[in-house]
Scaffold this motif. Structure first.
Motif, short mmCIF file in Angstrom:
data_model
loop_
_atom_site.label_atom_id
_atom_site.label_comp_id
_atom_site.label_asym_id
_atom_site.label_seq_id
_atom_site.Cartn_x
_atom_site.Cartn_y
_atom_site.Cartn_z
N MET A 35 1.23 -1.41 0.41
CA MET A 35 0.14 -0.37 0.25
C MET A 35 1.13 1.20 0.03
SD MET A 35 -3.09 -0.80 2.56
CE MET A 35 -1.89 -1.18 4.26
N GLY A 36 0.34 2.12 -0.52
CA GLY A 36 1.00 3.42 -0.13
C GLY A 36 0.51 3.84 -1.60
N PHE A 37 1.57 5.52 -1.79
CA PHE A 37 1.97 6.12 -3.41
C PHE A 37 1.94 5.62 -4.41
CE2 PHE A 37 2.68 9.47 -6.61
CZ PHE A 37 1.64 10.32 -6.37
N ASP A 38 2.89 4.38 -4.00
CA ASP A 38 3.44 2.87 -5.24
C ASP A 38 1.88 3.16 -6.37
OD1 ASP A 38 6.20 3.69 -5.12
OD2 ASP A 38 6.51 1.97 -3.59
N GLU A 39 0.85 2.25 -5.21
CA GLU A 39 -0.68 1.56 -5.77
C GLU A 39 -1.13 3.40 -6.27
OE1 GLU A 39 -1.57 -1.35 -5.11
OE2 GLU A 39 0.32 -1.74 -4.34
N VAL A 40 -1.02 4.27 -6.06
CA VAL A 40 -1.45 5.17 -6.70
C VAL A 40 -0.31 5.57 -8.34
CG1 VAL A 40 -1.84 7.82 -6.28
CG2 VAL A 40 -2.00 6.72 -4.27
N ASP A 41 0.42 5.19 -7.95
CA ASP A 41 1.44 5.68 -9.29
C ASP A 41 1.43 4.19 -9.85
OD1 ASP A 41 3.98 6.78 -10.35
OD2 ASP A 41 4.89 5.52 -10.72
N ASN A 42 1.13 3.01 -9.87
CA ASN A 42 0.33 2.59 -10.44
C ASN A 42 -0.81 1.97 -11.69
OD1 ASN A 42 2.64 0.46 -10.23
ND2 ASN A 42 1.96 -0.77 -8.20
N LYS A 43 -1.98 2.60 -10.69
CA LYS A 43 -2.58 3.57 -10.74
C LYS A 43 -2.24 4.37 -12.43
CE LYS A 43 -7.30 2.88 -10.88
NZ LYS A 43 -7.91 1.58 -11.30
N LEU A 44 -1.64 5.27 -11.87
CA LEU A 44 -1.52 6.83 -12.56
C LEU A 44 -0.84 5.91 -14.49
CD1 LEU A 44 -0.64 9.63 -10.59
CD2 LEU A 44 -1.75 9.03 -11.65
N LYS A 45 -0.48 5.34 -14.42
CA LYS A 45 1.17 4.35 -14.80
C LYS A 45 -0.16 3.94 -15.74
CE LYS A 45 5.10 2.86 -13.23
NZ LYS A 45 5.96 2.54 -12.44
N TRP A 46 -1.29 3.04 -15.45
CA TRP A 46 -1.84 2.85 -16.62
C TRP A 46 -2.86 4.06 -17.18
CZ3 TRP A 46 -2.95 -1.74 -18.20
CH2 TRP A 46 -4.58 -2.38 -18.92
N MET A 47 -2.90 4.39 -16.42
CA MET A 47 -4.36 6.17 -16.77
C MET A 47 -3.31 6.15 -17.84
SD MET A 47 -4.51 9.62 -15.12
CE MET A 47 -2.96 9.98 -15.33
N ARG A 48 -1.93 6.34 -18.32
CA ARG A 48 -1.47 6.71 -19.02
C ARG A 48 -0.97 5.85 -20.38
NH1 ARG A 48 1.41 9.33 -14.47
NH2 ARG A 48 2.83 7.54 -15.03
N HIS A 49 -1.05 3.88 -20.30
CA HIS A 49 -0.90 3.12 -20.50
C HIS A 49 -2.71 3.70 -21.66
CE1 HIS A 49 -0.94 -1.03 -22.52
NE2 HIS A 49 -3.22 -1.37 -21.96
N HIS A 50 -3.92 4.11 -20.62
CA HIS A 50 -4.59 4.22 -21.79
C HIS A 50 -4.53 5.55 -22.60
CE1 HIS A 50 -7.80 1.20 -20.63
NE2 HIS A 50 -7.32 1.42 -19.00
N PHE A 51 -4.34 6.00 -22.82
CA PHE A 51 -3.54 7.21 -23.37
C PHE A 51 -2.98 7.16 -24.33
CE2 PHE A 51 -1.14 10.81 -24.60
CZ PHE A 51 -1.35 11.61 -25.13
N ASP A 52 -2.26 5.88 -24.38
CA ASP A 52 -0.66 5.62 -25.53
C ASP A 52 -1.95 4.65 -26.22
OD1 ASP A 52 1.37 7.15 -23.94
OD2 ASP A 52 2.31 5.12 -22.90
N ILE A 53 -3.09 4.18 -25.85
CA ILE A 53 -3.59 3.39 -26.93
C ILE A 53 -4.60 4.33 -27.59
CG2 ILE A 53 -6.03 1.56 -27.15
CD1 ILE A 53 -4.79 0.56 -24.98
N LEU A 54 -4.71 5.42 -26.95
CA LEU A 54 -5.90 6.37 -27.97
C LEU A 54 -4.96 7.16 -29.04
CD1 LEU A 54 -8.60 8.06 -28.20
CD2 LEU A 54 -7.28 9.56 -26.19
N ASP A 55 -3.61 7.45 -28.50
CA ASP A 55 -2.53 8.34 -29.05
C ASP A 55 -2.99 7.39 -30.61
OD1 ASP A 55 -0.78 10.71 -29.95
OD2 ASP A 55 0.62 9.02 -29.31
N HIS A 56 -2.21 6.45 -30.06
CA HIS A 56 -1.87 5.42 -31.48
C HIS A 56 -2.78 4.92 -32.41
CE1 HIS A 56 -0.04 1.47 -33.40
NE2 HIS A 56 -1.00 1.28 -33.80
#
Length: 256
Positions: free
Chosen positions: A1-22
């Motif tokens: 638990m902690g901010f690492d979990e939040v950061d992992n969620k943000l990485k998944w958000m950016r993954h969705h953005f990368d898919i959109l951009d592609h």
């Protein structure tokens, strides 16, 4: 638990953005675009028309943009839940926990009364209130968070409207900005998009019968939602993701 979990969620958000951009980049690739003539001059040496995609309506783009919205919005709620777990390690987060985004202090207090921020330290609650899009605030983060919540609520009930295609006048005399080794065109220098059904031209017809557009127009994909009409979809998605990331980063001290 902690901010690492939040950061992992943000990485998944950016993954969705990368898919959109592609997907958007592939959709507007010139190999998938053709010029559809609509009318000619009397001598048939000049032509007006519009750009047309061979890939059909961008239905997938609308759904993928919705994935970006949901992922970004849930990242904020995830942040609240992780804050609660950080300061209440023996208790599970509540279903009422959520990141409020409201336009008045009264509405924010109502969210508090509904246990949206139950068990969250007062100092963190103060930061969250500082990120609310109250009238008169100039910080772009709250403004973009409000846009995110508005579009997310719309997406819960229906598909986000995206224009099939738009013809965007190519920028000229634009001075790009360098950031981290990459070059970007300032938003203020981006030309306004023209709806895909709007007539563009005239363009000369060459001897081989092809239309010489001289790179004056390039296809783009834009939103067709009231207050976001004609906004480049990847540009808006990037703004929303950046706002969520900036918002979450402001809470790193609470996880130390």
């Amino acid at each position: 638990m902690g901010f690492d979990e939040v950061d992992n969620k943000l990485k998944w958000m950016r993954h969705h953005f990368d898919i959109l951009d592609h997907v958007v980049t592939d959709y507007i690739d010139l190999k998938n675009i053709k010029f559809a003539p609509k009318r000619y001059n009397d001598t048939k040496t000049m032509v007006w028309g519009h750009l047309q995609s061979t890939k059909g309506p961008p239905t997938a783009i609308s759904h993928i943009f919705g994935d970006v919205l949901q992922s970004a919005n849930s990242s904020l709620d995830y942040l609240v839940c992780e804050l609660f777990r950080r300061y209440n390690p023996s208790q599970p987060a509540r279903q009422s926990h959520r990141f409020p985004i409201v336009t008045s202090h009264g509405a924010f207090n109502k969210e508090i009364g509904n246990d949206a921020l139950f068990g969250i330290p007062f100092e963190a609650v103060a930061v969250i209130e500082g990120l609310q899009p109250y009238e008169g605030r100039t910080d772009p983060v709250p403004t973009n968070l409000m846009a995110l919540r508005t579009l997310t609520n719309q997406h819960k009930h229906r598909k986000i409207n995206v224009s099939v295609l738009a013809a965007n006048p190519a920028p000229s005399d634009v001075a790009p900005i360098e950031k981290d080794g990459e070059f970007f065109v300032p938003v203020r220098d981006l030309p306004k998009a023209t709806h895909f059904k709007a007539e563009i031209g005239p363009f000369p017809i060459m001897k081989n019968g092809e239309v010489d557009m001289d790179c004056k127009f390039t296809p783009v994909v834009v939103l067709e939602e009231s207050e976001f009409r004609e906004v480049l979809i990847t540009l808006l998605a990037a703004r929303l993701c950046e706002a969520v990331t900036e918002c979450c980063n402001r809470f790193i001290p609470f996880f130390v």
